[in-house]
Design a protein around this motif. Structure first.
Motif, PDB file in Angstrom:
ATOM      1  N   ASP A  22       0.829  -1.197   0.000  1.00 27.21           N
ATOM      2  CA  ASP A  22       0.000   0.000   0.000  1.00 27.21           C
ATOM      3  C   ASP A  22       0.869   1.255   0.000  1.00 27.21           C
ATOM      4  OD1 ASP A  22      -2.841   1.162   0.582  1.00 27.21           O
ATOM      5  OD2 ASP A  22      -1.490   2.157   2.005  1.00 27.21           O
ATOM      6  N   GLY A  23       0.620   2.144  -0.953  1.00 25.68           N
ATOM      7  CA  GLY A  23       1.419   3.351  -1.062  1.00 25.68           C
ATOM      8  C   GLY A  23       1.305   4.246   0.154  1.00 25.68           C
ATOM      9  N   GLY A  24       0.124   4.300   0.740  1.00 26.28           N
ATOM     10  CA  GLY A  24      -0.051   5.103   1.936  1.00 26.28           C
ATOM     11  C   GLY A  24       0.816   4.622   3.080  1.00 26.28           C
ATOM     12  N   ALA A  25       0.912   3.298   3.248  1.00 24.77           N
ATOM     13  CA  ALA A  25       1.761   2.749   4.302  1.00 24.77           C
ATOM     14  C   ALA A  25       3.231   3.041   4.028  1.00 24.77           C
ATOM     15  CB  ALA A  25       1.533   1.248   4.433  1.00 24.77           C
ATOM     16  N   MET A  26       3.621   2.999   2.767  1.00 20.89           N
ATOM     17  CA  MET A  26       5.024   3.217   2.417  1.00 20.89           C
ATOM     18  C   MET A  26       5.444   4.682   2.535  1.00 20.89           C
ATOM     19  SD  MET A  26       6.684   0.453   1.897  1.00 20.89           S
ATOM     20  CE  MET A  26       8.154   1.148   1.125  1.00 20.89           C
ATOM     21  N   PHE A  27       4.473   5.599   2.545  1.00 17.33           N
ATOM     22  CA  PHE A  27       4.822   7.006   2.675  1.00 17.33           C
ATOM     23  C   PHE A  27       4.247   7.645   3.936  1.00 17.33           C
ATOM     24  CE2 PHE A  27       5.672   6.220  -1.788  1.00 17.33           C
ATOM     25  CZ  PHE A  27       6.873   6.897  -1.981  1.00 17.33           C
ATOM     26  N   GLY A  28       3.706   6.844   4.825  1.00 16.94           N
ATOM     27  CA  GLY A  28       3.288   7.337   6.125  1.00 16.94           C
ATOM     28  C   GLY A  28       2.260   8.457   6.045  1.00 16.94           C
ATOM     29  N   VAL A  29       2.557   9.573   6.694  1.00 11.22           N
ATOM     30  CA  VAL A  29       1.597  10.676   6.786  1.00 11.22           C
ATOM     31  C   VAL A  29       1.614  11.586   5.560  1.00 11.22           C
ATOM     32  CG1 VAL A  29       1.712  10.687   9.301  1.00 11.22           C
ATOM     33  CG2 VAL A  29       3.239  12.180   7.989  1.00 11.22           C
ATOM     34  N   LEU A  34       0.920  14.148  -3.046  1.00  5.89           N
ATOM     35  CA  LEU A  34       2.342  14.481  -3.057  1.00  5.89           C
ATOM     36  C   LEU A  34       3.201  13.291  -3.463  1.00  5.89           C
ATOM     37  CD1 LEU A  34       2.712  16.714   0.142  1.00  5.89           C
ATOM     38  CD2 LEU A  34       2.434  17.420  -2.238  1.00  5.89           C
ATOM     39  N   TRP A  35       3.029  12.146  -2.747  1.00  2.00           N
ATOM     40  CA  TRP A  35       3.938  11.044  -3.045  1.00  2.00           C
ATOM     41  C   TRP A  35       3.682  10.413  -4.402  1.00  2.00           C
ATOM     42  CZ3 TRP A  35       1.769   6.405  -4.101  1.00  2.00           C
ATOM     43  CH2 TRP A  35       0.605   6.001  -3.438  1.00  2.00           C
ATOM     44  N   SER A  36       2.429  10.427  -4.875  1.00  3.95           N
ATOM     45  CA  SER A  36       2.125   9.777  -6.157  1.00  3.95           C
ATOM     46  C   SER A  36       2.719  10.525  -7.352  1.00  3.95           C
ATOM     47  CB  SER A  36       0.614   9.630  -6.327  1.00  3.95           C
ATOM     48  OG  SER A  36      -0.028  10.893  -6.304  1.00  3.95           O
ATOM     49  N   LYS A  44      -5.200  -0.104  -7.098  1.00  5.64           N
ATOM     50  CA  LYS A  44      -5.438  -0.506  -5.712  1.00  5.64           C
ATOM     51  C   LYS A  44      -4.627   0.329  -4.724  1.00  5.64           C
ATOM     52  CE  LYS A  44      -6.399  -5.346  -6.925  1.00  5.64           C
ATOM     53  NZ  LYS A  44      -5.982  -6.754  -6.697  1.00  5.64           N
ATOM     54  N   ASN A  45      -3.997   1.370  -5.214  1.00  8.60           N
ATOM     55  CA  ASN A  45      -3.160   2.242  -4.387  1.00  8.60           C
ATOM     56  C   ASN A  45      -1.875   1.549  -3.957  1.00  8.60           C
ATOM     57  OD1 ASN A  45      -3.168   4.997  -3.334  1.00  8.60           O
ATOM     58  ND2 ASN A  45      -3.081   4.074  -1.303  1.00  8.60           N
ATOM     59  N   GLN A  46      -1.474   0.500  -4.671  1.00 11.73           N
ATOM     60  CA  GLN A  46      -0.257  -0.243  -4.337  1.00 11.73           C
ATOM     61  C   GLN A  46       0.913   0.245  -5.197  1.00 11.73           C
ATOM     62  OE1 GLN A  46      -1.900  -4.061  -5.405  1.00 11.73           O
ATOM     63  NE2 GLN A  46      -2.107  -4.676  -3.272  1.00 11.73           N
ATOM     64  N   ILE A  47       2.101   0.222  -4.606  1.00  6.33           N
ATOM     65  CA  ILE A  47       3.297   0.577  -5.360  1.00  6.33           C
ATOM     66  C   ILE A  47       4.192  -0.642  -5.528  1.00  6.33           C
ATOM     67  CG2 ILE A  47       3.196   2.975  -4.591  1.00  6.33           C
ATOM     68  CD1 ILE A  47       5.560   2.360  -2.718  1.00  6.33           C
ATOM     69  N   GLU A  48       4.900  -0.669  -6.648  1.00  7.16           N
ATOM     70  CA  GLU A  48       5.817  -1.776  -6.940  1.00  7.16           C
ATOM     71  C   GLU A  48       7.101  -1.598  -6.146  1.00  7.16           C
ATOM     72  OE1 GLU A  48       8.344  -3.769 -10.654  1.00  7.16           O
ATOM     73  OE2 GLU A  48       6.936  -2.122 -11.034  1.00  7.16           O
ATOM     74  N   LEU A  49       7.500  -2.647  -5.451  1.00  4.24           N
ATOM     75  CA  LEU A  49       8.718  -2.631  -4.653  1.00  4.24           C
ATOM     76  C   LEU A  49       9.552  -3.872  -4.968  1.00  4.24           C
ATOM     77  CD1 LEU A  49       7.092  -1.570  -1.293  1.00  4.24           C
ATOM     78  CD2 LEU A  49       8.589  -0.139  -2.687  1.00  4.24           C
ATOM     79  N   ARG A  50      10.770  -3.658  -5.419  1.00  8.18           N
ATOM     80  CA  ARG A  50      11.692  -4.766  -5.605  1.00  8.18           C
ATOM     81  C   ARG A  50      12.187  -5.265  -4.248  1.00  8.18           C
ATOM     82  NH1 ARG A  50      11.053  -7.174 -10.007  1.00  8.18           N
ATOM     83  NH2 ARG A  50      12.939  -8.274  -9.381  1.00  8.18           N
ATOM     84  N   VAL A 221      13.687  13.982   4.170  1.00  9.47           N
ATOM     85  CA  VAL A 221      13.988  13.311   5.432  1.00  9.47           C
ATOM     86  C   VAL A 221      12.738  13.048   6.264  1.00  9.47           C
ATOM     87  CG1 VAL A 221      16.342  14.197   5.525  1.00  9.47           C
ATOM     88  CG2 VAL A 221      14.495  15.496   6.627  1.00  9.47           C
ATOM     89  N   LEU A 222      11.653  13.784   6.015  1.00  2.00           N
ATOM     90  CA  LEU A 222      10.426  13.597   6.781  1.00  2.00           C
ATOM     91  C   LEU A 222       9.516  12.522   6.191  1.00  2.00           C
ATOM     92  CD1 LEU A 222       9.536  17.316   7.575  1.00  2.00           C
ATOM     93  CD2 LEU A 222      10.610  15.648   9.085  1.00  2.00           C
ATOM     94  N   TRP A 223       9.827  12.041   4.998  1.00  2.00           N
ATOM     95  CA  TRP A 223       9.002  11.030   4.358  1.00  2.00           C
ATOM     96  C   TRP A 223       9.450   9.649   4.829  1.00  2.00           C
ATOM     97  CZ3 TRP A 223       7.139  12.106  -1.296  1.00  2.00           C
ATOM     98  CH2 TRP A 223       6.584  13.393  -1.355  1.00  2.00           C
ATOM     99  N   VAL A 224       8.860   9.189   5.906  1.00  5.80           N
ATOM    100  CA  VAL A 224       9.206   7.883   6.466  1.00  5.80           C
ATOM    101  C   VAL A 224       7.984   6.969   6.437  1.00  5.80           C
ATOM    102  CG1 VAL A 224      11.048   8.826   7.904  1.00  5.80           C
ATOM    103  CG2 VAL A 224       8.730   8.664   8.825  1.00  5.80           C
ATOM    104  N   LEU A 225       8.230   5.692   6.611  1.00  5.43           N
ATOM    105  CA  LEU A 225       7.199   4.679   6.440  1.00  5.43           C
ATOM    106  C   LEU A 225       6.286   4.576   7.664  1.00  5.43           C
ATOM    107  CD1 LEU A 225       9.670   3.948   4.542  1.00  5.43           C
ATOM    108  CD2 LEU A 225       8.939   1.562   4.780  1.00  5.43           C
ATOM    109  N   ALA A 226       5.030   4.251   7.411  1.00  8.47           N
ATOM    110  CA  ALA A 226       4.138   3.907   8.517  1.00  8.47           C
ATOM    111  C   ALA A 226       4.585   2.602   9.173  1.00  8.47           C
ATOM    112  CB  ALA A 226       2.700   3.775   8.019  1.00  8.47           C
ATOM    113  N   TYR A 227       5.386   1.816   8.464  1.00  9.05           N
ATOM    114  CA  TYR A 227       5.917   0.569   9.015  1.00  9.05           C
ATOM    115  C   TYR A 227       7.056   0.815  10.008  1.00  9.05           C
ATOM    116  CZ  TYR A 227       3.516  -1.656   5.037  1.00  9.05           C
ATOM    117  OH  TYR A 227       2.579  -2.079   4.121  1.00  9.05           O
ATOM    118  N   ASP A 228       7.627   2.014  10.048  1.00 10.93           N
ATOM    119  CA  ASP A 228       8.758   2.282  10.932  1.00 10.93           C
ATOM    120  C   ASP A 228       8.340   2.169  12.395  1.00 10.93           C
ATOM    121  OD1 ASP A 228      10.144   2.743   8.621  1.00 10.93           O
ATOM    122  OD2 ASP A 228      10.774   4.783   9.141  1.00 10.93           O
ATOM    123  N   ASP A 229       9.119   1.407  13.158  1.00 10.40           N
ATOM    124  CA  ASP A 229       8.825   1.272  14.583  1.00 10.40           C
ATOM    125  C   ASP A 229       9.210   2.522  15.359  1.00 10.40           C
ATOM    126  OD1 ASP A 229       7.797  -1.289  14.311  1.00 10.40           O
ATOM    127  OD2 ASP A 229       9.744  -2.255  14.626  1.00 10.40           O
TER     128      ASP A 229
END
Length: 279
Positions: A22-29, A34-36, A44-50, A221-229
């Motif tokens: 999910d692109g939203g998860a990969m770009f957090g807030v 902006l990110w697209s 489906k709002n998904q981005i390709e990730l190798r 530097v502020l574009w971090v993942l929603a997956y980041d702990d």
């Protein structure tokens, strides 16, 4: 296979698989408008990730950075959930280079989430065996400890089948680890034990920030993942190493980027050099 030749070190990107998240998860807030603009998504709002390991040849040593999705390990449900449309072809790519998995001397693990660590082991009979039996597996101690004793948030990405049979190969370090021109630095952020790679080959500098900058579109530097702990740690580490790299005309390399393997930016944030992925 795309390659990047430094003065004494050669990097080659191997095919470790692909997934769509999910692109939203990969770009957090960061809002989608902006990110697209910087990284496209599907309907489906998904981005390709190798999930492509970097193969490094240096001083007669064969080194991998992370290990890909592996082959034959994901269930059909997992493939659907993770958008894993392609599994690893690392072994085939090594054969093309005249090598086998047994020829790998080191595997430098930036962290041990499943999309980086599944390739460490492979199915065998009723269990799993090491996919790279002669390699020393280098990882931060914090990450290695959490891999084996995950918390309630991380247990879904730290899988026993990715570590149980390779324990004897693991060499865990505290803050930094180095081999010749390569240095691993524990940063935290994406996971508590996350690390980056810094390669200083003569006057040439390369920084691999792994999942605190998974694609070129995460340069801010502020574009971090929603997956980041620990997102504030991600921001601090990214800010530090971006500044260091930009001052020294560094290459920034990627494991997840579907469009670029490596890029250079100038101090104004403009793209001045690139190594594109063949599509």
């Amino acid at each position: 296979m795309e390659t990047l030749q430094l003065k004494n070190i050669k990097l080659t990107w191997l095919r470790g698989g692909v997934n769509y998240l999910d692109g939203g998860a990969m770009f957090g807030v960061v809002p989608k408008p902006l990110w697209s603009k910087k990284y496209p998504c599907n309907e489906k709002n998904q981005i390709e990730l190798r999930t492509d390991p970097i193969f490094i040849q240096m001083d007669g040593k064969n080194i991998l950075v992370d290990s890909g999705l592996g082959y034959g390990k994901l269930s059909e449900k997992q493939k659907r959930n993770f958008g894993a449309l392609e599994e690893s072809q690392v072994e085939e790519d090594l054969h093309t280079l005249g090598l086998t998995p047994a020829d790998i001397d080191y595997i430098l693990m930036t962290h041990l989430h499943f999309d980086h660590a599944c390739g460490l082991t492979k199915p065998h009979e009723d269990g799993f065996v090491s996919a790279f039996p002669n390699a020393k597996i280098i990882v931060s101690k914090v990450e290695w400890d959490e891999m084996r004793q995950p918390n309630i948030r991380s247990k879904n990405t730290y899988w026993k089948e990715n570590w149980a049979c390779i324990q004897e190969q693991v060499h865990a370090y505290e803050k930094e680890w180095s081999l010749g021109a390569i240095k691993m630095v524990h940063t935290g952020g994406h996971s508590d034990g996350h690390s980056i790679l810094v390669i200083e080959d003569g006057e040439e500098l390369l920084i691999h920030m792994a999942d605190i900058m998974p694609t070129h579109a995460h340069k801010n530097v502020l574009w971090v993942l929603a997956y980041d702990d620990y997102p504030m740690n991600s921001i601090a580490a990214k800010e530090k190493w971006m500044e260091y790299g930009l001052q020294k005309n560094a290459w920034f390399t990627f494991y997840h980027d579907a469009y670029y393997r490596a890029v250079k930016w100038n101090n104004d944030g403009e793209l001045v050099d690139k190594l594109s992925r063949e599509r």
